[in-house]
Write a protein that holds these residues in place. Structure first.
Motif, PDB file in Angstrom:
ATOM      1  N   ILE A   1       0.842  -1.200   0.000  1.00 54.65           N
ATOM      2  CA  ILE A   1       0.000   0.000   0.000  1.00 54.65           C
ATOM      3  C   ILE A   1       0.875   1.246   0.000  1.00 54.65           C
ATOM      4  N   ASP A   2       0.884   1.951  -1.109  1.00 58.07           N
ATOM      5  CA  ASP A   2       1.680   3.168  -1.223  1.00 58.07           C
ATOM      6  C   ASP A   2       0.842   4.400  -0.884  1.00 58.07           C
ATOM      7  N   HIS A   3       1.413   5.558  -1.063  1.00 58.59           N
ATOM      8  CA  HIS A   3       0.756   6.814  -0.691  1.00 58.59           C
ATOM      9  C   HIS A   3      -0.583   7.002  -1.392  1.00 58.59           C
ATOM     10  N   ASP A   4      -0.603   6.867  -2.717  1.00 60.52           N
ATOM     11  CA  ASP A   4      -1.833   7.108  -3.479  1.00 60.52           C
ATOM     12  C   ASP A   4      -2.882   6.043  -3.213  1.00 60.52           C
ATOM     13  N   LEU A   5      -2.452   4.790  -3.055  1.00 59.83           N
ATOM     14  CA  LEU A   5      -3.400   3.716  -2.776  1.00 59.83           C
ATOM     15  C   LEU A   5      -4.045   3.914  -1.410  1.00 59.83           C
ATOM     16  N   LEU A   6      -3.283   4.404  -0.463  1.00 59.91           N
ATOM     17  CA  LEU A   6      -3.832   4.667   0.865  1.00 59.91           C
ATOM     18  C   LEU A   6      -4.868   5.791   0.803  1.00 59.91           C
ATOM     19  N   LEU A   7      -4.611   6.799  -0.022  1.00 59.32           N
ATOM     20  CA  LEU A   7      -5.591   7.870  -0.206  1.00 59.32           C
ATOM     21  C   LEU A   7      -6.877   7.327  -0.834  1.00 59.32           C
ATOM     22  N   VAL A   8      -6.728   6.382  -1.766  1.00 64.59           N
ATOM     23  CA  VAL A   8      -7.895   5.759  -2.391  1.00 64.59           C
ATOM     24  C   VAL A   8      -8.720   5.019  -1.348  1.00 64.59           C
ATOM     25  N   LEU A   9      -8.056   4.245  -0.494  1.00 60.53           N
ATOM     26  CA  LEU A   9      -8.762   3.481   0.541  1.00 60.53           C
ATOM     27  C   LEU A   9      -9.457   4.416   1.534  1.00 60.53           C
ATOM     28  N   LEU A  10      -8.771   5.469   1.926  1.00 56.70           N
ATOM     29  CA  LEU A  10      -9.362   6.412   2.871  1.00 56.70           C
ATOM     30  C   LEU A  10     -10.547   7.147   2.252  1.00 56.70           C
ATOM     31  N   HIS A  11     -10.411   7.514   0.991  1.00 57.54           N
ATOM     32  CA  HIS A  11     -11.507   8.201   0.314  1.00 57.54           C
ATOM     33  C   HIS A  11     -12.693   7.259   0.116  1.00 57.54           C
ATOM     34  N   THR A  12     -12.413   6.002  -0.203  1.00 62.52           N
ATOM     35  CA  THR A  12     -13.469   5.005  -0.368  1.00 62.52           C
ATOM     36  C   THR A  12     -14.233   4.806   0.941  1.00 62.52           C
ATOM     37  N   ALA A  13     -13.507   4.900   2.059  1.00 59.67           N
ATOM     38  CA  ALA A  13     -14.119   4.687   3.368  1.00 59.67           C
ATOM     39  C   ALA A  13     -15.166   5.746   3.713  1.00 59.67           C
ATOM     40  N   LYS A  14     -15.208   6.821   2.968  1.00 56.06           N
ATOM     41  CA  LYS A  14     -16.225   7.843   3.202  1.00 56.06           C
ATOM     42  C   LYS A  14     -17.589   7.381   2.711  1.00 56.06           C
ATOM     43  N   ASN A  15     -17.587   6.412   1.783  1.00 59.05           N
ATOM     44  CA  ASN A  15     -18.839   5.947   1.176  1.00 59.05           C
ATOM     45  C   ASN A  15     -19.205   4.510   1.514  1.00 59.05           C
ATOM     46  N   LYS A  16     -18.205   3.701   1.843  1.00 62.85           N
ATOM     47  CA  LYS A  16     -18.469   2.300   2.187  1.00 62.85           C
ATOM     48  C   LYS A  16     -17.417   1.819   3.185  1.00 62.85           C
ATOM     49  N   PRO A  17     -17.753   0.839   4.022  1.00 64.35           N
ATOM     50  CA  PRO A  17     -16.798   0.354   5.023  1.00 64.35           C
ATOM     51  C   PRO A  17     -15.556  -0.253   4.375  1.00 64.35           C
ATOM     52  N   VAL A  18     -14.404   0.048   4.941  1.00 60.70           N
ATOM     53  CA  VAL A  18     -13.133  -0.514   4.484  1.00 60.70           C
ATOM     54  C   VAL A  18     -12.423  -1.122   5.690  1.00 60.70           C
ATOM     55  N   THR A  19     -12.161  -2.423   5.614  1.00 64.43           N
ATOM     56  CA  THR A  19     -11.530  -3.129   6.730  1.00 64.43           C
ATOM     57  C   THR A  19     -10.300  -3.881   6.234  1.00 64.43           C
ATOM     58  N   LEU A  20      -9.218  -3.781   6.983  1.00 69.64           N
ATOM     59  CA  LEU A  20      -7.987  -4.489   6.658  1.00 69.64           C
ATOM     60  C   LEU A  20      -7.667  -5.468   7.784  1.00 69.64           C
ATOM     61  N   TYR A  21      -7.602  -6.757   7.434  1.00 67.53           N
ATOM     62  CA  TYR A  21      -7.302  -7.795   8.413  1.00 67.53           C
ATOM     63  C   TYR A  21      -5.823  -8.177   8.318  1.00 67.53           C
ATOM     64  N   THR A  22      -5.173  -8.223   9.469  1.00 66.44           N
ATOM     65  CA  THR A  22      -3.771  -8.625   9.521  1.00 66.44           C
ATOM     66  C   THR A  22      -3.622  -9.837  10.418  1.00 66.44           C
ATOM     67  N   GLY A  23      -2.505 -10.531  10.266  1.00 72.88           N
ATOM     68  CA  GLY A  23      -2.192 -11.634  11.150  1.00 72.88           C
ATOM     69  C   GLY A  23      -1.386 -11.122  12.328  1.00 72.88           C
ATOM     70  N   ASN A  24      -0.560 -11.987  12.884  1.00 73.85           N
ATOM     71  CA  ASN A  24       0.313 -11.587  13.983  1.00 73.85           C
ATOM     72  C   ASN A  24       1.569 -10.965  13.383  1.00 73.85           C
ATOM     73  N   CYS A  25       1.541  -9.633  13.218  1.00 73.53           N
ATOM     74  CA  CYS A  25       2.624  -8.928  12.536  1.00 73.53           C
ATOM     75  C   CYS A  25       3.968  -9.087  13.244  1.00 73.53           C
ATOM     76  N   ALA A  26       3.946  -9.248  14.560  1.00 78.43           N
ATOM     77  CA  ALA A  26       5.197  -9.356  15.311  1.00 78.43           C
ATOM     78  C   ALA A  26       5.991 -10.595  14.911  1.00 78.43           C
ATOM     79  N   GLN A  27       5.300 -11.645  14.445  1.00 79.43           N
ATOM     80  CA  GLN A  27       5.969 -12.884  14.069  1.00 79.43           C
ATOM     81  C   GLN A  27       6.093 -13.049  12.551  1.00 79.43           C
ATOM     82  N   CYS A  28       5.677 -12.033  11.799  1.00 78.72           N
ATOM     83  CA  CYS A  28       5.696 -12.118  10.330  1.00 78.72           C
ATOM     84  C   CYS A  28       7.056 -11.679   9.787  1.00 78.72           C
TER      85      CYS A  28
END
Length: 345
Positions: free
Chosen positions: A102-129
């Protein structure tokens, strides 16, 4: 032989577009696995496809081959909710190789999309990844942008590690996806390109285009919502400018262009083309340029901005261009022979 989803677009690389005294090596330096050589070759044995090189490259020099499918998912009109998950998380939505892509522009797209529909990002256990460094870069960028956006779109992160039950579910889902792909109708050109890519892996790396695809995606979103504004880094110029025009000459994207009318020089800036490589900022000797985040609409983002207009400073002795604000204005040659020069003790 191992193949890699991450491909290098030689024609997109800023070093190819316009050679520079200090070549860009962001992709090499950011790779947490040292999988990229000085010649931008990827070691498939080391690469985990974390996407760190893709996220940090300002011009789509490195791109994941599944990017187009991902963008189609984000732009799908029938999608009521955007759900993304990394390979270490429960497979609840569209799986990314890693949130590190996820780069700068893609993050802006996700944030802008979140104004109109729910956006959820699921992660695993990042500490062990093993790709936690790549993911950390995207999280850092998210915090930076989110703190500067007054509207505060609701983008949620959830931790949901992958389990054995998820593995069975993913197997069933992958079979369904493969069946859907078989029913998809493709043009003869697409089929031929895919067949050639199978025979000669990496051929798509020859693809090149002037504007990064995540930037194109962002512009399409803003075009559909012309009144909305997003925080974008834009170039600003101060009073120290000597109107030398070197910044425009060094820009690899032609985002900064100069027009000369007699003794007057005009600098025109196009934010849409600017990839924030900061070459112009670094090369400016009087330090007159800087990137500042501003809230822009589609009209201003894709338009042309009159950045500067003035007459070039010239040496008071020989008449050559002067690249600093010394008084009296002297070029390097004349300054070195001046009685007060540091070169003449």
């Amino acid at each position: 032989m191992l193949t890699c989803q991450m491909v290098y677009h030689h024609g997109n690389c800023l070093n190819t577009k316009k050679p520079y005294a200090k070549p860009c090596r962001l992709c090499i330096d950011v790779c947490p696995h040292q999988a990229i050589s000085e010649y931008r070759e990827i070691d498939a044995d080391k690469c985990t496809e974390c996407g760190a090189c893709m996220a940090i490259c300002p011009s789509d020099g490195f791109v994941d081959q599944g990017t187009e499918l991902f963008h189609n998912y984000l732009e799908g009109a029938e999608t009521q909710e955007i759900i993304l998950n990394c390979p270490q998380a429960t497979p609840l939505g569209f799986e990314l190789p890693c949130l590190g892509i996820i780069d700068h522009d893609l993050l802006l797209v996700l944030l802008h999309t979140a104004k109109n529909k729910p956006v959820t990002l699921y992660t695993g256990n990042c500490a062990q990844c093993p790709d936690k460094k790549a993911c950390a870069q995207s999280v850092k960028l998210f915090k930076e942008i989110y703190s500067l956006w007054p509207e505060k779109p609701a983008l949620s992160f959830k931790v949901s590690p992958f389990s054995e039950e998820d593995l069975q579910e993913q197997t069933v889902r992958s079979r369904k996806v493969s069946l859907v792909k078989k029913r998809e109708k493709k043009s003869w050109k697409e089929k031929g390109w895919e067949k050639l890519e199978t025979i000669l892996p990496g051929l798509t790396a020859d693809e090149s285009y002037p504007i990064p695809r995540t930037r194109q995606l962002l512009v399409r979103r803003l075009e559909a919502h012309p009144q909305d504004r997003v925080p974008v880094p834009v170039l600003q110029i101060g009073d120290k400018c000597t109107s030398c025009g070197v910044c425009a000459a060094i820009c690899p994207q032609s985002a900064l262009t100069k027009r000369e009318n007699g003794e007057e020089l005009t600098l025109i800036y196009e934010p849409y083309k600017c990839v924030h490589c900061e070459r112009c900022v670094r090369i400016c000797n009087p330090q007159a340029l800087k990137l500042t985040r501003k809230l822009l609409t589609h009209k201003h983002f894709t338009g042309k901005i009159l950045l500067h207009k003035g007459s070039p400073k010239k040496c008071s002795r020989c008449g050559k261009l002067v690249f600093d604000n010394s008084e009296p204005p002297l070029c390097v040659a004349c300054a070195s022979t001046s009685p007060n020069s540091i070169f003449n003790p």
